[in-house]
Scaffold this motif. Structure first.
Motif, PDB file in Angstrom:
ATOM      1  N   ARG A  66       0.976  -1.217   0.186  1.00 30.57           N
ATOM      2  CA  ARG A  66      -0.009  -0.075  -0.057  1.00 30.57           C
ATOM      3  C   ARG A  66       0.796   1.393  -0.029  1.00 30.57           C
ATOM      4  O   ARG A  66       0.562   2.216  -0.649  1.00 30.57           O
ATOM      5  N   SER A  67       1.844   1.262   0.769  1.00 31.59           N
ATOM      6  CA  SER A  67       2.630   2.391   0.743  1.00 31.59           C
ATOM      7  C   SER A  67       3.455   2.588  -0.544  1.00 31.59           C
ATOM      8  O   SER A  67       3.488   4.005  -1.127  1.00 31.59           O
ATOM      9  N   ARG A  68       3.727   1.952  -1.274  1.00 30.80           N
ATOM     10  CA  ARG A  68       4.382   2.089  -2.525  1.00 30.80           C
ATOM     11  C   ARG A  68       3.507   2.548  -3.504  1.00 30.80           C
ATOM     12  O   ARG A  68       3.717   3.429  -4.352  1.00 30.80           O
ATOM     13  N   ALA A  69       2.194   1.781  -3.506  1.00 29.80           N
ATOM     14  CA  ALA A  69       1.117   2.240  -4.377  1.00 29.80           C
ATOM     15  C   ALA A  69       0.899   3.774  -4.263  1.00 29.80           C
ATOM     16  O   ALA A  69       0.620   4.685  -5.322  1.00 29.80           O
ATOM     17  N   VAL A  70       0.796   4.049  -2.958  1.00 28.44           N
ATOM     18  CA  VAL A  70       0.627   5.668  -2.655  1.00 28.44           C
ATOM     19  C   VAL A  70       1.430   6.347  -3.049  1.00 28.44           C
ATOM     20  O   VAL A  70       1.529   7.604  -3.934  1.00 28.44           O
ATOM     21  N   TRP A  71       2.748   6.445  -2.670  1.00 27.33           N
ATOM     22  CA  TRP A  71       3.698   7.189  -3.119  1.00 27.33           C
ATOM     23  C   TRP A  71       4.346   7.271  -4.742  1.00 27.33           C
ATOM     24  O   TRP A  71       4.583   8.408  -5.197  1.00 27.33           O
ATOM     25  N   MET A  72       3.994   6.094  -5.051  1.00 26.74           N
ATOM     26  CA  MET A  72       4.335   6.013  -6.677  1.00 26.74           C
ATOM     27  C   MET A  72       3.234   6.720  -7.368  1.00 26.74           C
ATOM     28  O   MET A  72       3.512   7.478  -8.373  1.00 26.74           O
ATOM     29  N   ALA A  73       1.903   6.540  -6.822  1.00 31.31           N
ATOM     30  CA  ALA A  73       0.937   7.391  -7.617  1.00 31.31           C
ATOM     31  C   ALA A  73       1.185   8.816  -7.465  1.00 31.31           C
ATOM     32  O   ALA A  73       0.804   9.651  -8.469  1.00 31.31           O
ATOM     33  N   TYR A  74       1.710   9.402  -6.325  1.00 25.77           N
ATOM     34  CA  TYR A  74       1.984  10.837  -6.130  1.00 25.77           C
ATOM     35  C   TYR A  74       3.183  11.191  -6.969  1.00 25.77           C
ATOM     36  O   TYR A  74       3.081  12.054  -7.566  1.00 25.77           O
ATOM     37  N   VAL A 101      -4.229  17.406 -19.219  1.00 25.71           N
ATOM     38  CA  VAL A 101      -3.599  17.537 -18.047  1.00 25.71           C
ATOM     39  C   VAL A 101      -4.672  17.234 -17.019  1.00 25.71           C
ATOM     40  O   VAL A 101      -4.251  16.518 -15.940  1.00 25.71           O
ATOM     41  N   VAL A 102      -5.831  17.803 -17.007  1.00 27.60           N
ATOM     42  CA  VAL A 102      -6.828  17.745 -15.708  1.00 27.60           C
ATOM     43  C   VAL A 102      -6.999  16.423 -15.724  1.00 27.60           C
ATOM     44  O   VAL A 102      -7.524  15.778 -14.459  1.00 27.60           O
ATOM     45  N   THR A 103      -7.319  15.466 -16.947  1.00 27.46           N
ATOM     46  CA  THR A 103      -7.727  14.232 -16.718  1.00 27.46           C
ATOM     47  C   THR A 103      -6.621  13.141 -16.286  1.00 27.46           C
ATOM     48  O   THR A 103      -6.832  12.434 -15.003  1.00 27.46           O
ATOM     49  N   GLY A 104      -5.435  13.633 -16.521  1.00 24.43           N
ATOM     50  CA  GLY A 104      -4.230  12.891 -15.887  1.00 24.43           C
ATOM     51  C   GLY A 104      -4.016  12.927 -14.429  1.00 24.43           C
ATOM     52  O   GLY A 104      -3.960  12.100 -13.683  1.00 24.43           O
ATOM     53  N   PHE A 105      -4.176  14.316 -14.046  1.00 18.50           N
ATOM     54  CA  PHE A 105      -4.066  14.633 -12.660  1.00 18.50           C
ATOM     55  C   PHE A 105      -5.342  13.718 -11.839  1.00 18.50           C
ATOM     56  O   PHE A 105      -4.933  13.227 -10.888  1.00 18.50           O
ATOM     57  N   GLN A 106      -6.347  13.749 -12.385  1.00 13.46           N
ATOM     58  CA  GLN A 106      -7.736  13.046 -11.758  1.00 13.46           C
ATOM     59  C   GLN A 106      -7.377  11.669 -11.626  1.00 13.46           C
ATOM     60  O   GLN A 106      -7.676  10.886 -10.786  1.00 13.46           O
ATOM     61  N   VAL A 107      -6.666  11.039 -12.797  1.00 17.91           N
ATOM     62  CA  VAL A 107      -6.491   9.546 -12.551  1.00 17.91           C
ATOM     63  C   VAL A 107      -5.510   9.016 -11.558  1.00 17.91           C
ATOM     64  O   VAL A 107      -5.911   8.193 -11.045  1.00 17.91           O
ATOM     65  N   PHE A 108      -4.671   9.941 -11.623  1.00 16.75           N
ATOM     66  CA  PHE A 108      -3.575   9.374 -10.209  1.00 16.75           C
ATOM     67  C   PHE A 108      -4.091   9.820  -9.068  1.00 16.75           C
ATOM     68  O   PHE A 108      -3.935   9.146  -8.110  1.00 16.75           O
ATOM     69  N   VAL A 111      -6.262   7.194  -7.219  1.00 17.31           N
ATOM     70  CA  VAL A 111      -5.395   6.237  -6.551  1.00 17.31           C
ATOM     71  C   VAL A 111      -4.801   6.874  -5.202  1.00 17.31           C
ATOM     72  O   VAL A 111      -4.780   6.208  -4.241  1.00 17.31           O
ATOM     73  N   SER A 112      -4.113   7.626  -5.382  1.00 15.38           N
ATOM     74  CA  SER A 112      -3.432   8.454  -4.291  1.00 15.38           C
ATOM     75  C   SER A 112      -4.137   8.824  -3.158  1.00 15.38           C
ATOM     76  O   SER A 112      -3.856   8.566  -1.900  1.00 15.38           O
ATOM     77  N   SER A 113      -5.342   9.647  -3.311  1.00 14.54           N
ATOM     78  CA  SER A 113      -5.814  10.175  -2.059  1.00 14.54           C
ATOM     79  C   SER A 113      -6.594   9.129  -1.263  1.00 14.54           C
ATOM     80  O   SER A 113      -6.327   9.174  -0.173  1.00 14.54           O
ATOM     81  N   PRO A 114      -7.534   8.389  -1.922  1.00 16.16           N
ATOM     82  CA  PRO A 114      -8.065   7.241  -0.859  1.00 16.16           C
ATOM     83  C   PRO A 114      -7.079   6.103  -0.324  1.00 16.16           C
ATOM     84  O   PRO A 114      -7.167   5.695   0.731  1.00 16.16           O
TER      85      PRO A 114
END
Length: 226
Positions: A66-74, A101-108, A111-114
């Motif tokens: 989980r930690s890797r998924a979060v920091w990699m998404a950010y 740009v706005v689509t890419g930011f929202q895709v990442f 995953v990162s925020s939740p």
């Protein structure tokens, strides 16, 4: 609690620059297109990406450390933003580029925020979690008030959306680094998982047996569309 102070700083920086970037994006989009309808497209994209990807995001987080998924998404979101800022600085802003740009930011962010929220809930006992959430809300709401004004001011001063995109990208890298520095980690997850197709199939089958869930999905999609 003290070890999560970098996460708090990162969330404040993230909220501040997110508000600034979205405010600047709205102004820039209108100046480029002279269309109010395109302003609604920004929000439709953000809502629809969140609506469709967040169920998948939970599966992605559960299937990885989980930690890797979060920091990699950010981290990936930050580098994506920096590359987009360089591209716009070179080629100039366009409606299509800003929508990408706005689509890419929202895709990442789906995953990162939740993912980060889930890690914090695991890392802190209930009393400490309540204190953390209180401080997070105070910092985030203050940053959310200042952010849009900052975005409009920077756009007016610089005449370019590039600094706002770059600042938001740096905020995400900083937040990912903060989660690593604070050692926000979750329990080791099992390597044995059903396929993603099986997870989605079981989820939709279960939802179909619950009339209340079907109603919630329909209402959520209608409200989001509205």
């Amino acid at each position: 609690m003290r070890r999560l102070r970098w996460v708090l700083y990162g969330l404040g920086f993230f909220t501040l620059t997110s508000g600034a970037w979205i405010a600047g994006l709205s102004i820039e989009m209108y100046e480029l297109s002279q269309s109010l309808a395109l302003l609604s497209v920004i929000w439709i994209i953000r809502i629809m990406v969140r609506l469709f990807l967040q169920p998948l995001a939970g599966s992605i987080i559960d299937r990885s450390e989980r930690s890797r998924a979060v920091w990699m998404a950010y981290l990936f979101s930050g580098w994506f933003g920096i590359l987009c800022a360089l591209w716009i600085n070179w080629k100039g802003a366009s409606v299509l580029t800003l929508l990408v740009v706005v689509t890419g930011f929202q895709v990442f962010e789906s995953v990162s925020s939740p993912g980060l929220q889930k890690l914090i809930q695991i890392a802190l006992p209930k009393q400490a979690l309540n204190r953390f959430n209180g401080r997070r809300l105070a910092i985030s709401r203050s940053a959310a008030i200042v952010g849009p004004a900052l975005g409009a001011e920077l756009l007016a001063k610089t005449g370019s959306i590039v600094p706002l995109i770059a600042l938001f990208a740096l905020a995400q890298i900083f937040l990912g680094w903060g989660s690593l520095r604070s050692r926000v980690v979750g329990p080791r997850v099992s390597t044995q998982h059903p396929t993603l197709y099986a997870v989605l199939k079981d989820g939709w089958h279960y939802a179909g047996t619950r009339k209340d869930l079907v109603a919630i999905f329909v209402l959520a999609a209608t409200a989001s569309g509205g």
